[in-house]
Design a protein around this motif. Structure first.
Motif, mmCIF file in Angstrom:
data_model
loop_
_atom_site.group_PDB
_atom_site.id
_atom_site.type_symbol
_atom_site.label_atom_id
_atom_site.label_comp_id
_atom_site.label_asym_id
_atom_site.label_seq_id
_atom_site.Cartn_x
_atom_site.Cartn_y
_atom_site.Cartn_z
ATOM 1 N N ASP A 9 0.843 -1.197 0.000
ATOM 2 C CA ASP A 9 0.000 0.000 0.000
ATOM 3 C C ASP A 9 0.877 1.246 0.000
ATOM 4 O OD1 ASP A 9 -1.862 1.978 0.336
ATOM 5 O OD2 ASP A 9 -2.455 1.391 2.361
ATOM 6 N N PRO A 10 0.815 2.061 -1.065
ATOM 7 C CA PRO A 10 1.633 3.278 -1.088
ATOM 8 C C PRO A 10 1.305 4.263 0.015
ATOM 9 C CG PRO A 10 0.868 2.729 -3.286
ATOM 10 C CD PRO A 10 0.127 1.831 -2.333
ATOM 11 N N ALA A 11 0.131 4.143 0.617
ATOM 12 C CA ALA A 11 -0.228 5.028 1.727
ATOM 13 C C ALA A 11 0.218 4.481 3.074
ATOM 14 C CB ALA A 11 -1.746 5.254 1.746
ATOM 15 N N GLY A 12 0.815 3.273 3.085
ATOM 16 C CA GLY A 12 1.225 2.663 4.337
ATOM 17 C C GLY A 12 2.497 3.278 4.900
ATOM 18 N N THR A 13 2.716 3.060 6.187
ATOM 19 C CA THR A 13 3.886 3.629 6.860
ATOM 20 C C THR A 13 4.727 2.580 7.575
ATOM 21 O OG1 THR A 13 2.540 4.076 8.828
ATOM 22 C CG2 THR A 13 2.742 5.856 7.206
ATOM 23 N N ASP A 14 4.269 1.342 7.595
ATOM 24 C CA ASP A 14 5.014 0.300 8.297
ATOM 25 C C ASP A 14 6.252 -0.115 7.499
ATOM 26 O OD1 ASP A 14 3.144 0.245 10.322
ATOM 27 O OD2 ASP A 14 1.946 -1.331 9.375
ATOM 28 N N PRO A 15 7.303 -0.612 8.192
ATOM 29 C CA PRO A 15 8.472 -1.142 7.468
ATOM 30 C C PRO A 15 8.049 -2.285 6.540
ATOM 31 C CG PRO A 15 8.960 -0.879 9.798
ATOM 32 C CD PRO A 15 7.484 -0.660 9.651
ATOM 33 N N ILE A 16 8.783 -2.422 5.450
ATOM 34 C CA ILE A 16 8.444 -3.402 4.419
ATOM 35 C C ILE A 16 9.396 -4.579 4.501
ATOM 36 C CG2 ILE A 16 8.399 -3.792 1.917
ATOM 37 C CD1 ILE A 16 7.544 -0.836 1.666
ATOM 38 N N ARG A 74 19.286 13.010 -15.972
ATOM 39 C CA ARG A 74 17.875 13.396 -15.987
ATOM 40 C C ARG A 74 17.411 13.999 -14.668
ATOM 41 N NH1 ARG A 74 19.269 10.131 -19.599
ATOM 42 N NH2 ARG A 74 18.189 9.975 -21.603
ATOM 43 N N ALA A 75 18.294 14.117 -13.715
ATOM 44 C CA ALA A 75 17.950 14.732 -12.427
ATOM 45 C C ALA A 75 18.076 16.250 -12.544
ATOM 46 C CB ALA A 75 18.854 14.186 -11.328
ATOM 47 N N VAL A 76 17.174 16.858 -13.314
ATOM 48 C CA VAL A 76 17.254 18.293 -13.602
ATOM 49 C C VAL A 76 16.254 19.106 -12.786
ATOM 50 C CG1 VAL A 76 18.066 17.862 -15.942
ATOM 51 C CG2 VAL A 76 15.616 18.123 -15.539
ATOM 52 N N GLY A 77 15.545 18.456 -11.854
ATOM 53 C CA GLY A 77 14.541 19.165 -11.071
ATOM 54 C C GLY A 77 15.138 19.953 -9.927
ATOM 55 N N GLY A 78 14.285 20.681 -9.247
ATOM 56 C CA GLY A 78 14.687 21.476 -8.099
ATOM 57 C C GLY A 78 13.495 21.751 -7.215
ATOM 58 N N PRO A 79 13.683 22.563 -6.168
ATOM 59 C CA PRO A 79 12.574 22.872 -5.264
ATOM 60 C C PRO A 79 11.423 23.534 -6.022
ATOM 61 C CG PRO A 79 14.665 23.665 -4.403
ATOM 62 C CD PRO A 79 14.911 23.271 -5.812
ATOM 63 N N PRO A 80 10.202 23.418 -5.514
ATOM 64 C CA PRO A 80 9.829 22.789 -4.239
ATOM 65 C C PRO A 80 9.853 21.266 -4.318
ATOM 66 C CG PRO A 80 7.866 23.536 -5.385
ATOM 67 C CD PRO A 80 9.027 24.036 -6.191
ATOM 68 N N TRP A 81 10.190 20.618 -3.174
ATOM 69 C CA TRP A 81 10.255 19.171 -3.116
ATOM 70 C C TRP A 81 8.936 18.597 -2.606
ATOM 71 C CZ3 TRP A 81 14.408 18.408 -5.761
ATOM 72 C CH2 TRP A 81 15.571 19.165 -5.555
ATOM 73 N N LEU A 82 8.666 17.360 -2.954
ATOM 74 C CA LEU A 82 7.497 16.677 -2.410
ATOM 75 C C LEU A 82 7.600 16.571 -0.893
ATOM 76 C CD1 LEU A 82 6.875 13.610 -4.769
ATOM 77 C CD2 LEU A 82 5.710 15.823 -4.801
ATOM 78 N N ALA A 83 6.447 16.582 -0.239
ATOM 79 C CA ALA A 83 6.394 16.306 1.197
ATOM 80 C C ALA A 83 6.879 14.880 1.449
ATOM 81 C CB ALA A 83 4.969 16.478 1.712
ATOM 82 N N PRO A 84 7.410 14.607 2.639
ATOM 83 C CA PRO A 84 7.958 13.268 2.905
ATOM 84 C C PRO A 84 6.996 12.121 2.639
ATOM 85 C CG PRO A 84 8.656 14.789 4.612
ATOM 86 C CD PRO A 84 7.673 15.533 3.760
ATOM 87 N N ASP A 85 5.718 12.276 2.999
ATOM 88 C CA ASP A 85 4.792 11.160 2.784
ATOM 89 C C ASP A 85 4.552 10.916 1.305
ATOM 90 O OD1 ASP A 85 3.404 13.536 2.476
ATOM 91 O OD2 ASP A 85 1.715 12.959 3.748
ATOM 92 N N GLU A 86 4.559 11.977 0.500
ATOM 93 C CA GLU A 86 4.400 11.786 -0.940
ATOM 94 C C GLU A 86 5.656 11.169 -1.549
ATOM 95 O OE1 GLU A 86 1.952 14.001 -3.623
ATOM 96 O OE2 GLU A 86 2.058 15.709 -2.255
ATOM 97 N N ALA A 87 6.829 11.586 -1.078
ATOM 98 C CA ALA A 87 8.071 11.005 -1.582
ATOM 99 C C ALA A 87 8.125 9.515 -1.256
ATOM 100 C CB ALA A 87 9.272 11.730 -0.984
ATOM 101 N N ARG A 88 7.702 9.148 -0.063
ATOM 102 C CA ARG A 88 7.655 7.724 0.294
ATOM 103 C C ARG A 88 6.690 6.970 -0.614
ATOM 104 N NH1 ARG A 88 8.271 3.932 4.575
ATOM 105 N NH2 ARG A 88 6.449 2.538 4.743
ATOM 106 N N ALA A 89 5.541 7.593 -0.924
ATOM 107 C CA ALA A 89 4.569 6.946 -1.809
ATOM 108 C C ALA A 89 5.164 6.701 -3.194
ATOM 109 C CB ALA A 89 3.305 7.798 -1.910
ATOM 110 N N VAL A 90 6.018 7.623 -3.669
ATOM 111 C CA VAL A 90 6.688 7.423 -4.955
ATOM 112 C C VAL A 90 7.580 6.174 -4.900
ATOM 113 C CG1 VAL A 90 8.385 8.385 -6.565
ATOM 114 C CG2 VAL A 90 6.601 9.853 -5.606
#
Length: 469
Positions: A9-16, A74-90
Motif C-alpha cells: 500500500d503506497p499510503a502505508g507507513t510500516d516497514p516493508i 535526468r535529475a534536472v529538477g529542483g525545489p519545491p520538493w514533495l512532502a515526505p509522505d508523498e516522496a515515500r509513496a513514490v
C-alpha cells in the motif's frame, strides 16, 4: 510480509519486508532476462541510447556506464520538493511495479530500494516540472539515493536535507536497471493512491459537516429521504448517512432550505463516487504493464503504459468534484451567517454590531474556493513535443496528482471554515447537537475555546485542520 505486489500500500507507513518466495520468483525472472540480453538484440535504453538517440548502439564499455548516466543526466529538477509522505509513496509505487517482474531488475536492487524506504529518509523529489511522456525527471531524483546521487531528507516535515553519501552503500546498477528505475508512472500512481486515501477521509468529514449545517438550521429532511435516491446506490448510502448524522426534524424552519443544504447528499455522493473511480484507476495502473521495455513472455517489448491518461483523467475528475463540494460548503457557510436562515444573531456574533462574528471566516472560504477553481483545467489537454519529436504527446499525470493534492488541502480549509460556523451556530441556539455529531463537536471544543467575542479566528481554523479534520 509482502507476498504479492497488491499487498503493498503506497499510503502505508510500516516497514516493508518481502516474502522469500516472491524474491525467488523475481530472481528467476532476472536470470532469464539476462540470458535474453546476451543475444545482443537491440533493447531500448539498455544497449541503445534513449529517446531520439535510440538509433545509436552502445559498446559494451558504454553499456556499463549507461544505466548510471541515465539517472545522473535526468535529475534536472529542483525545489519545491514533495512532502515526505508523498516522496515515500513514490518509492513504494516504484517498488510495487518492480514486484510484478516486468522490469526484470535484480533482487539486489529491490533490497536496496526496500532499505531506502525503511531508512526513515526520503529523496528530494521535485514536485513540479516532470515535462515528459512518463516521469523520468522526478524518478531520476527518486532513484538517485540508491546509487549515491542527490539528497535525502529525514521523513519528518521541516528537517534539513543532506547528501545521500553514507545513507546507503552505493549500488552498482546492472543491465536494464537504470532505465527500469525511470520507466512508467509509478510515482504519480503511488501519489494518487495516497491522495485517494486522504479523499476518502475528507468525504467522511464533508458528510459530517454538511449534516451539522442541516441540523443546526432545522432544514426540512425531505431531500434526504431514501426514496429520492432511486437507481443510485452511492447516493442512497450518502442520504442514509446524512439522516443518521443530522437526526430527525419534525418541525422544519421552512418548507425548503437553501439549495446548498438540499444538495448536500448529491454533492458528497459524487465525491465518493469519483474517489472510487480513482481507486480503480490506481489499481489498473499498478496491475497493468507500464514498464518500457517490459520483459514479457521471454522477450523485451516496448510499451506505452507510461501514457497515464486514465490516471490523469480521474485525478482531474476528483479535483473538479472537490471544487464543487467546496463551493457548496462555502455557500452553506454564507447562509449560516444569515438570521433569515438560522434564526440566530447576524453573522453568528454574540453581540452583532460591536462584534463582526464569523463574516471574515466566510471571506477566507471564498478566497480558498476561488483558488481551488483554478485547478480544474483539464491537465492532459496539452500537446507538447520533447526529445526532438520522439515524445510528441504527454498526459502530465505528475501534475494532475499534484493538483489533486492541492484540491484536497483547499477543500479541507473550506470544510474547517464551515465547521467552525456550525459549532458556533449550535452554541448560539437552543438546538441540541444530534447524537451522530456529538463526537465531532466535542473534537472541535477540545481545541477551540467558546466564541464570545471577535478574535483571530485563523488560529481556530488551524487548530481544526490540525486536530479535527
Amino acid at each position: 510480509m509482502i507476498n504479492e505486489p497488491s499487498d503493498l500500500d503506497p499510503a502505508g507507513t510500516d516497514p516493508i519486508e518481502l516474502a522469500p518466495a516472491l524474491l525467488e520468483r523475481l530472481a528467476a525472472i532476472r536470470s532469464e532476462a539476462l540470458r535474453t540480453l546476451g543475444s545482443g538484440d537491440p533493447v531500448y535504453g539498455v544497449n541503445t541510447g534513449m529517446g531520439n538517440l535510440s538509433k545509436v548502439r552502445l559498446t559494451e564499455d558504454e553499456q556499463r556506464r549507461h544505466q548510471h548516466n541515465l539517472l545522473r543526466g535526468r535529475a534536472v529538477g529542483g525545489p519545491p520538493w514533495l512532502a515526505p509522505d508523498e516522496a515515500r509513496a513514490v518509492l513504494i509505487g516504484r517498488l510495487r511495479t518492480f514486484l510484478t517482474g516486468d522490469a526484470a531488475v535484480s533482487v539486489e536492487l529491490i533490497h536496496q530500494l526496500v532499505a531506502l524506504i525503511n531508512s526513515n529518509h526520503v529523496p528530494a523529489i521535485p514536485a513540479e516540472g516532470a515535462g515528459s511522456a512518463g516521469e523520468i525527471i522526478p524518478l531520476a531524483h527518486a532513484a538517485g539515493p540508491l546509487v549515491g546521487i542527490g539528497h535525502v531528507y529525514p521523513a519528518a516535515p521541516g528537517a534539513d536535507g543532506r547528501s545521500t553519501r553514507g545513507l546507503l552503500p552505493p549500488y552498482e546498477l546492472g543491465p536494464k536497471e537504470g532505465i527500469a528505475l525511470l520507466a512508467g508512472i509509478p510515482g504519480a500512481t503511488g501519489r494518487a493512491a495516497l491522495q485517494a486515501s486522504r479523499a476518502h477521509r475528507l468525504a467522511d468529514h464533508l458528510s459530517a459537516v454538511g449534516a451539522g449545517a442541516i441540523a443546526v438550521v432545522g432544514a426540512n429532511r425531505d431531500p434526504y429521504r431514501a426514496a429520492v435516491a432511486r437507481g443510485d446506490d452511492v447516493l442512497a448510502d450518502e442520504l442514509t448517512r446524512l439522516r443518521e448524522l443530522a437526526g430527525p426534524k419534525a418541525d422544519p424552519r421552512s418548507l425548503q432550505a437553501p439549495v446548498s443544504f438540499r444538495v448536500a447528499g448529491q454533492v458528497t455522493a459524487h465525491v465518493r463516487r469519483t474517489v472510487r473511480q480513482l481507486d480503480d484507476a490506481v489499481e489498473r495502473a499498478f496491475t497493468g504493464v507500464t514498464d518500457s521495455p517490459a520483459y514479457l513472455d521471454g522477450e523485451f517489448i516496448g510499451t506505452a503504459g507510461f501514457h497515464g491518461l486514465d490516471l490523469t483523467a480521474y485525478c482531474d475528475h476528483l479535483t473538479a468534484a472537490l471544487a464543487h463540494a467546496a463551493e457548496v460548503s462555502t455557500a452553506r457557510l454564507h447562509r449560516l451567517l444569515d438570521p433569515a436562515v438560522t434564526g440566530l444573531p447576524p453573522q453568528l456574533a454574540r453581540d452583532p454590531g460591536p462584534q463582526a462574528g464569523l463574516v471574515a471566516v466566510h471571506k477566507r472560504a471564498v478566497a480558498t474556493t476561488h483558488q481551488l477553481g483554478r485547478l480544474t483545467l483539464p491537465t492532459a489537454i496539452s500537446t507538447v513535443e520533447t526529445s526532438n519529436g520522439q515524445e510528441d504527446v504527454q498526459t502530465f499525470s505528475w501534475e494532475a496528482v499534484g493538483n489533486l493534492a492541492e484540491a484536497i488541502r483547499l477543500t479541507r480549509e473550506t470544510a474547517a471554515c464551515e465547521l467552525l460556523a456550525v459549532r458556533q451556530a449550535f452554541a448560539l441556539s437552543a438546538r441540541a447537537i444530534p447524537p451522530g455529531l456529538q463526537d465531532l463537536m466535542q473534537a472541535v471544543d477540545d481545541v477551540v475555546p467558546p466564541i464570545d467575542a471577535d478574535r483571530p479566528f485563523g488560529e481556530d481554523l488551524t487548530a481544526i485542520l490540525t486536530a479535527v479534520l
